[in-house]
Design an enzyme around this catalytic site. Structure first.
Site, PDB file in Angstrom:
ATOM      1  N   GLY A  19      -2.212 -42.578  22.237  1.00  0.00           N
ATOM      2  CA  GLY A  19      -1.964 -41.558  23.279  1.00  0.00           C
ATOM      3  C   GLY A  19      -2.322 -40.694  24.551  1.00  0.00           C
ATOM      4  O   GLY A  19      -1.679 -41.148  25.599  1.00  0.00           O
ATOM      5  N   THR A  72      10.578 -38.388  22.755  1.00  0.00           N
ATOM      6  CA  THR A  72      11.573 -37.712  22.579  1.00  0.00           C
ATOM      7  C   THR A  72      13.031 -38.425  23.234  1.00  0.00           C
ATOM      8  O   THR A  72      12.933 -38.868  23.469  1.00  0.00           O
ATOM      9  CB  THR A  72      11.155 -36.467  23.679  1.00  0.00           C
ATOM     10  OG1 THR A  72       9.688 -36.012  23.044  1.00  0.00           O
ATOM     11  CG2 THR A  72      12.062 -34.903  23.971  1.00  0.00           C
ATOM     12  N   GLY A  74       5.386  -6.588  11.263  1.00  0.00           N
ATOM     13  CA  GLY A  74       5.793  -7.609  10.384  1.00  0.00           C
ATOM     14  C   GLY A  74       7.154  -8.470  10.831  1.00  0.00           C
ATOM     15  O   GLY A  74       7.370  -9.345  10.175  1.00  0.00           O
ATOM     16  N   GLU A 118       3.023 -34.818  26.938  1.00  0.00           N
ATOM     17  CA  GLU A 118       2.866 -35.303  28.608  1.00  0.00           C
ATOM     18  C   GLU A 118       1.082 -35.135  28.892  1.00  0.00           C
ATOM     19  O   GLU A 118       0.712 -34.795  30.265  1.00  0.00           O
ATOM     20  CB  GLU A 118       3.833 -34.978  29.664  1.00  0.00           C
ATOM     21  CG  GLU A 118       4.977 -34.958  28.947  1.00  0.00           C
ATOM     22  CD  GLU A 118       6.549 -34.921  30.013  1.00  0.00           C
ATOM     23  OE1 GLU A 118       6.283 -35.213  31.108  1.00  0.00           O
ATOM     24  OE2 GLU A 118       7.458 -34.763  29.806  1.00  0.00           O
ATOM     25  N   GLU A 139      -6.983 -30.881  28.068  1.00  0.00           N
ATOM     26  CA  GLU A 139      -7.808 -31.667  27.657  1.00  0.00           C
ATOM     27  C   GLU A 139      -7.972 -32.936  28.751  1.00  0.00           C
ATOM     28  O   GLU A 139      -8.486 -32.914  30.212  1.00  0.00           O
ATOM     29  CB  GLU A 139      -8.591 -32.504  26.707  1.00  0.00           C
ATOM     30  CG  GLU A 139      -9.031 -31.066  25.722  1.00  0.00           C
ATOM     31  CD  GLU A 139      -7.469 -30.447  24.791  1.00  0.00           C
ATOM     32  OE1 GLU A 139      -6.821 -30.892  24.524  1.00  0.00           O
ATOM     33  OE2 GLU A 139      -7.876 -29.015  24.887  1.00  0.00           O
TER      34      GLU A 139
HETATM   35  C1  LIG Z   1       6.835 -33.861  19.493  1.00  0.00           C
HETATM   36  C2  LIG Z   1       6.314 -34.602  20.620  1.00  0.00           C
HETATM   37  C3  LIG Z   1       7.107 -35.066  21.620  1.00  0.00           C
HETATM   38  C4  LIG Z   1       6.415 -36.437  22.323  1.00  0.00           C
HETATM   39  N1  LIG Z   1       7.320 -36.841  23.296  1.00  0.00           N
HETATM   40  C5  LIG Z   1       6.894 -38.063  23.915  1.00  0.00           C
HETATM   41  C6  LIG Z   1       7.943 -38.933  24.453  1.00  0.00           C
HETATM   42  O1  LIG Z   1       9.053 -38.824  24.522  1.00  0.00           O
HETATM   43  N2  LIG Z   1       7.090 -39.997  25.133  1.00  0.00           N
HETATM   44  C7  LIG Z   1       6.271 -40.898  24.923  1.00  0.00           C
HETATM   45  O2  LIG Z   1       5.804 -42.008  25.368  1.00  0.00           O
HETATM   46  N3  LIG Z   1       5.322 -40.153  24.373  1.00  0.00           N
HETATM   47  C8  LIG Z   1       5.405 -38.302  23.720  1.00  0.00           C
HETATM   48  N4  LIG Z   1       4.459 -37.770  23.159  1.00  0.00           N
HETATM   49  C9  LIG Z   1       3.400 -38.577  22.889  1.00  0.00           C
HETATM   50  C10 LIG Z   1       1.948 -37.485  23.053  1.00  0.00           C
HETATM   51  O3  LIG Z   1       2.642 -37.887  24.671  1.00  0.00           O
HETATM   52  C11 LIG Z   1       0.689 -37.588  23.026  1.00  0.00           C
HETATM   53  O4  LIG Z   1       1.008 -37.237  21.215  1.00  0.00           O
HETATM   54  C12 LIG Z   1      -0.130 -36.882  23.892  1.00  0.00           C
HETATM   55  O5  LIG Z   1      -0.259 -37.100  24.891  1.00  0.00           O
HETATM   56  C13 LIG Z   1      -1.550 -36.922  22.820  1.00  0.00           C
HETATM   57  O6  LIG Z   1      -1.599 -37.977  22.339  1.00  0.00           O
HETATM   58  P1  LIG Z   1      -2.561 -38.048  20.945  1.00  0.00           P
HETATM   59  O7  LIG Z   1      -0.982 -37.645  20.169  1.00  0.00           O
HETATM   60  O8  LIG Z   1      -2.057 -39.876  20.328  1.00  0.00           O
HETATM   61  O9  LIG Z   1      -3.471 -37.863  20.733  1.00  0.00           O
HETATM   62  P2  LIG Z   1      -5.197 -38.303  20.757  1.00  0.00           P
HETATM   63  O10 LIG Z   1      -5.059 -39.161  22.312  1.00  0.00           O
HETATM   64  O11 LIG Z   1      -5.230 -39.029  19.753  1.00  0.00           O
HETATM   65  O12 LIG Z   1      -5.808 -37.088  21.397  1.00  0.00           O
HETATM   66  C14 LIG Z   1      -6.734 -35.679  20.000  1.00  0.00           C
HETATM   67  C15 LIG Z   1      -7.505 -35.042  20.653  1.00  0.00           C
HETATM   68  O13 LIG Z   1      -8.419 -35.557  21.615  1.00  0.00           O
HETATM   69  C16 LIG Z   1      -8.420 -35.057  22.584  1.00  0.00           C
HETATM   70  N5  LIG Z   1      -8.800 -35.816  23.482  1.00  0.00           N
HETATM   71  C17 LIG Z   1      -8.249 -37.476  23.978  1.00  0.00           C
HETATM   72  N6  LIG Z   1      -8.918 -37.964  24.512  1.00  0.00           N
HETATM   73  C18 LIG Z   1      -9.981 -36.966  24.912  1.00  0.00           C
HETATM   74  C19 LIG Z   1     -10.922 -36.809  26.244  1.00  0.00           C
HETATM   75  N7  LIG Z   1     -11.601 -38.700  26.906  1.00  0.00           N
HETATM   76  N8  LIG Z   1     -11.621 -35.927  26.416  1.00  0.00           N
HETATM   77  C20 LIG Z   1     -11.569 -35.156  25.786  1.00  0.00           C
HETATM   78  N9  LIG Z   1     -10.434 -34.769  25.347  1.00  0.00           N
HETATM   79  C21 LIG Z   1      -9.798 -35.238  25.006  1.00  0.00           C
HETATM   80  C22 LIG Z   1      -7.257 -34.578  23.025  1.00  0.00           C
HETATM   81  O14 LIG Z   1      -6.820 -33.922  24.050  1.00  0.00           O
HETATM   82  C23 LIG Z   1      -6.612 -33.942  21.538  1.00  0.00           C
HETATM   83  O15 LIG Z   1      -7.283 -32.436  21.523  1.00  0.00           O
HETATM   84  C24 LIG Z   1       5.252 -36.355  21.967  1.00  0.00           C
HETATM   85  C25 LIG Z   1       3.907 -35.771  21.372  1.00  0.00           C
HETATM   86  C26 LIG Z   1       4.644 -35.016  20.395  1.00  0.00           C
HETATM   87  C27 LIG Z   1       3.875 -34.481  19.557  1.00  0.00           C
END
Ligand SMILES: Cc1cc2nc3c(=O)[nH]c(=O)nc-3n(C[C@H](O)[C@H](O)[C@H](O)COP(=O)(O)OP(=O)(O)OC[C@H]3O[C@@H](n4cnc5c(N)ncnc54)[C@H](O)[C@@H]3O)c2cc1C
Length: 380
Positions: free
Chosen positions: A131, A158, A340, A363, A367
């Site tokens: 992600g 999405t 409430g 997006e 962080e």
């Molecule tokens: C409802 C929804 C819709 C979405 N729509 C799309 C879409 O249309 N297309 C698409 O491609 N993606 C989509 N996403 C994916 C979204 O962009 C990712 O969920 C997001 O970028 C975070 O990635 P992750 O969930 O793997 O979290 P992770 O990368 O696993 O992160 C977990 C935590 O660790 C932190 N973290 C990770 N790396 C670092 C770092 N280097 N330094 C500090 N903190 C860090 C993050 O900030 C977070 O708090 C969607 C997600 C959701 C929930």
């Protein structure tokens, strides 16, 4: 930078507000409860040019600027955050990269009908294990003659369940890491391409957000956006514009919650007075509108910079970081002012609070925005 809206932008704002009040707000509660994708609303939005807002007319667009785009996404999200992000993905994440990198043939087939809103698009970068670190994506595409053969799974897409085409980021040369990432257009109905599980979410439930699964899926080379290995650049530059859209969505959600709280504060009686007469409530409203004003200015500044043609990555990250965290603060206070009743599904601020939270995550999380901003600050 002139802070006044142009006559054209003001007219658009009025048109979109009227549309959102009459066609979008009445459905918001039902969409939240059922998770139904609002196909009919999407078509009506298309008739107003809201599916290709900042694209030239020659590509099926409405030829507005990006400030107009922020106004549209704010106004729609003020009434329904799901509908707001559906349009944001269509405009920023799907149409915009094809506008910037597509061939004339790709634009004819994959851009014009989408900008006109006859078809729906999505952007597939994230995978279950990749992600924030999107460069670690594992979906592979191997070239066989004039076709790529795709294998892998995308997560959290999405519009995915409703889309007619997806921009899918794959790795054509895994040994090159992010320099092997390539963007491919994949049409719905292509053999070996199916949607997977739809996510059950905290908020924005009507966005057909699901997995996309590719199993020996053959895609013509002519569907490649840019060159092999340019996909990561396409993906990241697309997110710059997308983040302005999400920041606008956050401002819209917060504006909707603020207005509800302002009205409620003047109607609700406690200790024989409208609660708006208590300074504690007045100060919450003052903080909310101050936060909102600051966020909207950052959003418009980022869009203005985009319209000048200058690099706006840092401005977009600042706007998204501030606006998304602002939306959580403002919707939190909106619930507090409702007491409430704010915790009840009968009042929209409960939905606003749940919807706001996603803007800090997708997006690029907050962080990741801080990483983008600090990397620009510390460039040597
Ligand atoms: C409802 C929804 C819709 C979405 N729509 C799309 C879409 O249309 N297309 C698409 O491609 N993606 C989509 N996403 C994916 C979204 O962009 C990712 O969920 C997001 O970028 C975070 O990635 P992750 O969930 O793997 O979290 P992770 O990368 O696993 O992160 C977990 C935590 O660790 C932190 N973290 C990770 N790396 C670092 C770092 N280097 N330094 C500090 N903190 C860090 C993050 O900030 C977070 O708090 C969607 C997600 C959701 C929930």
């Amino acid at each position: 930078m002139n802070l006044d809206l142009t006559e054209e932008q003001s007219l658009l704002q009025k048109t979109v507000r009227d549309f959102a009040e009459s066609e979008v707000r009445p459905l918001a509660k039902e969409l939240d409860e059922t998770g139904r994708f609002p196909h009919a609303t999407f078509k009506k939005a298309a008739e107003l040019g809201l599916t290709g807002i900042a694209l030239p007319e020659s590509e099926g667009g409405a030829n507005f600027d990006h400030i107009a785009y922020t106004i549209v996404i704010e106004e729609i999200s003020r009434c329904c955050a799901s509908t707001g992000v559906i349009l944001s993905v269509q405009n920023s994440l799907y149409c915009d990269p094809i506008h910037r990198y597509g061939t004339p043939e790709q634009k004819k087939k994959f851009l014009e009908p989408f900008a006109r809103g006859e078809k729906i698009g999505c952007y597939a970068l994230t995978e279950p294990q990749a992600g924030s670190n999107a460069a670690a994506l594992q979906t592979k595409a191997v070239l066989h003659g004039d076709k790529y053969v795709l294998n892998g799974t995308k997560a959290w897409i999405t519009n995915g369940g409703a889309a007619d085409a997806a921009i899918v980021y794959v790795n054509t040369h895994p040994e090159k890491g992010e320099k092997g990432i390539t963007a491919l257009l994949v049409e719905k109905g292509t053999a070996g391409f199916k949607t997977g599980k739809e996510e059950k979410k905290l908020g924005i439930s009507a966005t057909a957000c699901c997995e996309l699964i590719f199993t020996d899926c053959e895609v013509p080379v002519s569907n490649r956006i840019g060159n092999e290995g340019e996909g990561y650049k396409v993906a990241l530059s697309t997110l710059d514009g997308g983040r302005i859209g999400i920041a606008s969505q956050a401002v819209g959600i917060a504006q909707g919650a603020f207005e509800a709280a302002q009205k409620y504060a003047q109607e609700r009686l406690a200790f024989g007075h409208p609660i708006s007469q208590f300074q504690a409530i007045q100060f919450m409203l003052a903080d909310m509108v101050t936060d909102l004003d600051a966020a909207r200015l950052l959003v418009r500044k980022a869009a203005w910079k985009q319209d000048t043609g200058a690099r706006f990555s840092m401005d977009a990250a600042i706007a998204k970081l501030f606006s998304s965290e602002m939306a959580t603060r403002v919707t939190h206070k909106a619930i507090q002012i409702h007491g409430g009743n704010g915790y009840s599904r009968e009042y929209p601020v409960e939905r606003n609070y749940r919807d706001a939270r996603i803007t800090e995550i997708y997006e690029g999380t907050s962080e990741i925005q801080r990483l983008v901003i600090s990397s620009w600050l510390l460039r040597s």
